[in-house]
Scaffold this active site. Structure first.
Site, PDB file in Angstrom:
ATOM      1  CB  THR A  33      -0.900  -0.121   0.904  1.00 56.32           C
ATOM      2  OG1 THR A  33      -0.079  -0.172   2.406  1.00 56.32           O
ATOM      3  CG2 THR A  33      -1.866  -1.268   1.272  1.00 56.32           C
ATOM      4  CB  CYS A  34       4.382   2.060  -1.105  1.00 53.52           C
ATOM      5  SG  CYS A  34       4.262   1.331  -2.598  1.00 53.52           S
ATOM      6  N   GLY A  35       1.683   3.394  -2.160  1.00 51.86           N
ATOM      7  CA  GLY A  35       1.257   4.679  -2.750  1.00 51.86           C
ATOM      8  C   GLY A  35       0.075   5.343  -2.033  1.00 51.86           C
TER       9      GLY A  35
END
Length: 267
Positions: free
Chosen positions: A79-81
């Site tokens: 879920t980095c973005g």
């Protein structure tokens, strides 16, 4: 009669060298133990710690710099973005809420965001939902390491930039196999660049991302090169049990990530 001389005392134990350089702080080192002889120009502790760690302007103030503080968030899963966008929104919306929206809109299955076009669409939905007004945002194709982008950062703009993350999360060139997102929240110009920003050693960007709580300082030229090398989805990820949503043309295509980033003004 022969006199036996006394046994000399044992030599003092050798001191072991410190594992931490006096000019480089460990990320979790207490502020009281920091070396205050370096980075004295950076009044913000987080900025000072980053410059000390990455050896940027240790002894002299830079020509110019700009930094905006955002609270760190650690990602769960790919879920980095979404975490980077949540940080940009100052936690007015959580990554979990962003994931629900992204899945509902068909942008993501597990939190992955492999399209800058979808990220800008998600930004619009989130800003409307949270009533974030007076923020200009746009998708940029190319020009990450450019005079225009640098001057916008100096004016207070922030960026969301996809790149390849190395083992220490810094930019690298792995053809997109370790694609990650960073929130660029500042810039440091070490020396007077004159009329153009041509020296790749002269410009650093200050970044946060979902795999560390600490501010990073990377060369903008390195981040730009990493952004330009996002060519293909990792074959290893393709073998996982999770199903990822990829844009038409893949991450290296026009609807993907390569040589693209998002610019926000007025955050």
């Amino acid at each position: 009669m022969c006199t036996i001389p006394p046994v000399p005392p044992p030599p003092p134990p050798e001191s072991k060298p410190s594992l931490i350089s006096p000019t480089k702080c460990a990320p979790d080192q207490d502020i009281a133990k920091r070396n205050f002889d370096v980075c004295h120009w950076a009044l913000d502790h987080e900025l000072s710690q980053a410059c000390e760690k990455y050896h940027v302007c240790l002894n002299e103030a830079p020509f110019k710099y700009k930094y905006k503080h955002f609270e760190s968030r650690i990602q769960v899963g790919p879920t980095c973005g979404l975490v980077a966008l949540s940080m940009l929104c100052n936690d007015e919306i959580t990554p979990e809420e962003l994931l629900s929206i992204a899945k509902m809109e068909g942008y993501s299955n597990n939190g992955e965001m492999f399209s800058c076009e979808n990220m800008i669409k998600l930004t619009e939905k989130v800003f409307n939902l949270t009533e974030i007004n007076n923020v200009k945002y746009e998708l940029r194709r190319g020009g990450l390491f450019s005079k225009e982008t640098i001057e916008k950062l100096l004016d207070g703009a922030v960026l969301l930039v996809p790149y390849d993350a190395d083992f220490n999360h810094s930019p690298c060139l792995k053809k997109g196999h370790t694609a990650h997102w960073a929130l660029v929240c500042g810039v440091i110009i070490i020396n007077d660049p004159g009329e153009a920003y041509e020296d790749p050693e002269n410009v650093y960007v200050l970044c946060k991302h979902g795999k560390s709580r600490y501010l990073a300082a990377w060369k903008l030229a390195a981040l730009d090169a990493s952004n330009k090398n996002l060519m293909e989805f990792s074959p290893k990820r393709g073998g996982e049990e999770w199903i990822y949503i990829l844009p038409e043309g893949g991450i290296g295509g026009d609807r993907g990530l390569r040589d693209q980033f998002l610019l926000y003004e007025g955050v």
